[in-house]
Design a protein around this motif. Structure first.
Motif, PDB file in Angstrom:
ATOM      1  N   PHE A  79       0.664  -1.174   0.027  1.00 23.89           N
ATOM      2  CA  PHE A  79      -0.014  -0.098  -0.066  1.00 23.89           C
ATOM      3  C   PHE A  79       0.656   1.327  -0.091  1.00 23.89           C
ATOM      4  O   PHE A  79       1.604   1.472   0.897  1.00 23.89           O
ATOM      5  CB  PHE A  79      -1.057  -0.005   1.210  1.00 23.89           C
ATOM      6  CG  PHE A  79      -2.090   0.991   1.331  1.00 23.89           C
ATOM      7  CD1 PHE A  79      -3.229   0.670   0.999  1.00 23.89           C
ATOM      8  CD2 PHE A  79      -1.767   2.341   1.754  1.00 23.89           C
ATOM      9  CE1 PHE A  79      -4.060   1.692   0.942  1.00 23.89           C
ATOM     10  CE2 PHE A  79      -2.895   3.484   1.724  1.00 23.89           C
ATOM     11  CZ  PHE A  79      -4.060   3.136   1.358  1.00 23.89           C
ATOM     12  N   PRO A  80       0.820   2.104  -0.886  1.00 24.54           N
ATOM     13  CA  PRO A  80       1.781   3.145  -1.255  1.00 24.54           C
ATOM     14  C   PRO A  80       1.240   4.366  -0.096  1.00 24.54           C
ATOM     15  O   PRO A  80       0.076   4.401   0.172  1.00 24.54           O
ATOM     16  CB  PRO A  80       1.558   3.605  -2.717  1.00 24.54           C
ATOM     17  CG  PRO A  80       0.256   3.232  -2.949  1.00 24.54           C
ATOM     18  CD  PRO A  80       0.026   1.981  -2.325  1.00 24.54           C
ATOM     19  N   PRO A  81       2.076   4.988   0.244  1.00 24.82           N
ATOM     20  CA  PRO A  81       1.802   6.280   1.061  1.00 24.82           C
ATOM     21  C   PRO A  81       0.951   7.294   0.281  1.00 24.82           C
ATOM     22  O   PRO A  81       1.195   7.510  -1.106  1.00 24.82           O
ATOM     23  CB  PRO A  81       2.988   6.863   1.603  1.00 24.82           C
ATOM     24  CG  PRO A  81       4.159   6.406   0.617  1.00 24.82           C
ATOM     25  CD  PRO A  81       3.633   5.260   0.230  1.00 24.82           C
ATOM     26  N   PRO A  82       0.014   8.207   0.806  1.00 25.51           N
ATOM     27  CA  PRO A  82      -0.389   9.220  -0.114  1.00 25.51           C
ATOM     28  C   PRO A  82       0.658  10.219  -0.315  1.00 25.51           C
ATOM     29  O   PRO A  82       1.798  10.340   0.018  1.00 25.51           O
ATOM     30  CB  PRO A  82      -1.320  10.020   0.821  1.00 25.51           C
ATOM     31  CG  PRO A  82      -0.883   9.679   2.313  1.00 25.51           C
ATOM     32  CD  PRO A  82      -0.267   8.346   2.024  1.00 25.51           C
ATOM     33  N   GLY A  83       0.483  11.161  -1.262  1.00 27.71           N
ATOM     34  CA  GLY A  83       1.406  12.314  -1.861  1.00 27.71           C
ATOM     35  C   GLY A  83       1.254  13.156  -0.563  1.00 27.71           C
ATOM     36  O   GLY A  83       0.752  13.335   0.251  1.00 27.71           O
ATOM     37  N   THR A  84       2.473  14.029  -0.809  1.00 26.06           N
ATOM     38  CA  THR A  84       2.887  15.118   0.063  1.00 26.06           C
ATOM     39  C   THR A  84       1.635  16.047   0.146  1.00 26.06           C
ATOM     40  O   THR A  84       1.705  16.968   1.118  1.00 26.06           O
ATOM     41  CB  THR A  84       4.133  15.728  -0.348  1.00 26.06           C
ATOM     42  OG1 THR A  84       4.034  16.114  -1.638  1.00 26.06           O
ATOM     43  CG2 THR A  84       5.161  14.873  -0.091  1.00 26.06           C
ATOM     44  N   ASP A  85       0.235  16.255  -0.641  1.00 18.14           N
ATOM     45  CA  ASP A  85      -0.479  16.850  -0.466  1.00 18.14           C
ATOM     46  C   ASP A  85      -1.476  16.166   0.079  1.00 18.14           C
ATOM     47  O   ASP A  85      -2.765  16.422  -0.388  1.00 18.14           O
ATOM     48  CB  ASP A  85      -0.837  17.772  -1.839  1.00 18.14           C
ATOM     49  CG  ASP A  85      -0.955  16.529  -3.185  1.00 18.14           C
ATOM     50  OD1 ASP A  85      -0.505  15.565  -2.939  1.00 18.14           O
ATOM     51  OD2 ASP A  85      -1.512  17.129  -3.949  1.00 18.14           O
ATOM     52  N   ALA A  86      -1.484  15.125   0.766  1.00 21.78           N
ATOM     53  CA  ALA A  86      -2.527  14.280   1.217  1.00 21.78           C
ATOM     54  C   ALA A  86      -3.469  14.797   2.298  1.00 21.78           C
ATOM     55  O   ALA A  86      -4.272  14.045   2.392  1.00 21.78           O
ATOM     56  CB  ALA A  86      -1.923  12.905   1.738  1.00 21.78           C
ATOM     57  N   GLY A  87      -3.355  16.070   2.533  1.00  9.99           N
ATOM     58  CA  GLY A  87      -4.442  16.513   3.341  1.00  9.99           C
ATOM     59  C   GLY A  87      -3.858  16.698   4.879  1.00  9.99           C
ATOM     60  O   GLY A  87      -2.269  16.777   5.026  1.00  9.99           O
ATOM     61  N   SER A  88      -4.423  16.898   5.942  1.00  4.93           N
ATOM     62  CA  SER A  88      -3.904  17.120   7.488  1.00  4.93           C
ATOM     63  C   SER A  88      -2.895  15.816   7.918  1.00  4.93           C
ATOM     64  O   SER A  88      -2.917  14.797   7.379  1.00  4.93           O
ATOM     65  CB  SER A  88      -5.148  17.278   8.419  1.00  4.93           C
ATOM     66  OG  SER A  88      -5.665  16.217   8.673  1.00  4.93           O
ATOM     67  N   ILE A  89      -2.240  16.268   8.663  1.00  4.76           N
ATOM     68  CA  ILE A  89      -1.263  15.220   9.386  1.00  4.76           C
ATOM     69  C   ILE A  89      -2.258  14.265   9.929  1.00  4.76           C
ATOM     70  O   ILE A  89      -1.851  13.060  10.119  1.00  4.76           O
ATOM     71  CB  ILE A  89      -0.510  15.784  10.455  1.00  4.76           C
ATOM     72  CG1 ILE A  89       0.787  14.909  10.893  1.00  4.76           C
ATOM     73  CG2 ILE A  89      -1.026  16.325  11.533  1.00  4.76           C
ATOM     74  CD1 ILE A  89       1.659  13.948  10.042  1.00  4.76           C
ATOM     75  N   GLU A  90      -3.559  14.527  10.351  1.00  2.00           N
ATOM     76  CA  GLU A  90      -4.227  13.536  11.050  1.00  2.00           C
ATOM     77  C   GLU A  90      -4.654  12.455  10.060  1.00  2.00           C
ATOM     78  O   GLU A  90      -4.679  11.075  10.419  1.00  2.00           O
ATOM     79  CB  GLU A  90      -5.581  14.248  11.695  1.00  2.00           C
ATOM     80  CG  GLU A  90      -5.371  15.105  12.721  1.00  2.00           C
ATOM     81  CD  GLU A  90      -5.257  16.411  12.610  1.00  2.00           C
ATOM     82  OE1 GLU A  90      -5.414  17.614  13.322  1.00  2.00           O
ATOM     83  OE2 GLU A  90      -4.612  16.830  11.328  1.00  2.00           O
ATOM     84  N   ASP A  91      -5.139  13.072   8.908  1.00  2.00           N
ATOM     85  CA  ASP A  91      -5.355  12.056   7.609  1.00  2.00           C
ATOM     86  C   ASP A  91      -4.112  11.227   7.362  1.00  2.00           C
ATOM     87  O   ASP A  91      -4.278  10.100   7.325  1.00  2.00           O
ATOM     88  CB  ASP A  91      -5.619  12.986   6.450  1.00  2.00           C
ATOM     89  CG  ASP A  91      -7.174  13.821   6.854  1.00  2.00           C
ATOM     90  OD1 ASP A  91      -7.777  13.192   7.607  1.00  2.00           O
ATOM     91  OD2 ASP A  91      -7.054  14.700   6.020  1.00  2.00           O
ATOM     92  N   VAL A  92      -2.857  11.754   7.302  1.00  2.00           N
ATOM     93  CA  VAL A  92      -1.760  10.854   6.835  1.00  2.00           C
ATOM     94  C   VAL A  92      -1.609   9.879   7.961  1.00  2.00           C
ATOM     95  O   VAL A  92      -1.147   8.732   7.509  1.00  2.00           O
ATOM     96  CB  VAL A  92      -0.663  11.772   6.946  1.00  2.00           C
ATOM     97  CG1 VAL A  92       0.741  11.136   6.847  1.00  2.00           C
ATOM     98  CG2 VAL A  92      -0.815  12.789   5.635  1.00  2.00           C
TER      99      VAL A  92
END
Length: 206
Positions: A79-92
């Motif tokens: 499962f790849p991580p989201p991009g650096t524009d993935a939203g808030s740190i909570e979301d990440v």
């Protein structure tokens, strides 16, 4: 979603050599799940893959190197991580916790991880394979956390890799030590607690 068993076409194409590698890694994963690391043999993998054992020995040499290659392939497809524009740190962090949850609860992939984790406690080769797998995953997720630090969501100097480890560690502890089920609620709590600690400066590099 995390990768299950390796199948034809899941490893990068490249002619006969790639097909041989796919067959061998698939067989190695199946043997690992069924027998565990310590009872996995090159001969069994060769028979299961329909490949001559001399080919396997020539390419991988040892069981540890074969499992290291397998774990590297699984890391590349996981499962790849989201991009650096993935939203808030909570979301990440929640996405990271959910990726771990998907991995350990996948019937085949989770069993593969458990077999290597168990073997890593007493075998240096298995430990090296496990480290290679997690180093790759943690490095990729840490990049997203580092972007959040740069954006001012976490204290300057926050160690992204350590924060990622803090999210997943309680999940693996429950799975491997306590032998308790790990669910969505557990994953969400782990992410939330790690975030509270991060905001308090617990992961600022000294």
């Amino acid at each position: 979603m995390e990768p299950g068993p390796l199948t034809a076409g899941t490893v990068r194409p490249g002619g006969r050599t790639a097909k041989v590698r796919t067959a061998v890694l698939r067989a190695a994963q199946d043997e690992l799940v069924e027998r565990g690391f310590h009872r996995l043999t090159m001969e069994q993998v060769a028979g299961r893959a329909g490949i001559g054992k001399t080919t396997i020995y020539r390419r991988w040499g040892t069981r540890a190197r074969l499992v290291t290659d397998l774990m590297g392939e699984l890391a590349a497809r996981s499962f790849p991580p989201p991009g650096t524009d993935a939203g808030s740190i909570e979301d990440v962090l929640l996405a990271n916790a959910r990726s771990v949850l998907a991995a350990i609860n996948d019937p085949h992939f989770g069993a593969t991880l458990q077999a290597v984790i168990a073997a890593a406690t007493s075998d240096e080769g298995a430990a090296a394979a496990l480290h290679a797998f997690y180093d790759r995953r943690i490095t990729e997720w840490a990049k997203v956390v580092d972007a959040a630090v740069e954006g001012g969501e976490l204290p300057p100097g926050t160690d992204g890799a350590e924060l990622v480890r803090a999210v997943s560690a309680p999940l693996y502890y429950r799975l491997m030590v306590l032998r308790q089920p790990v669910d969505e609620t557990t994953a969400a709590r782990s992410a939330a607690r790690a975030l509270i600690a991060a905001r308090a400066g617990a992961f600022v590099a000294c």
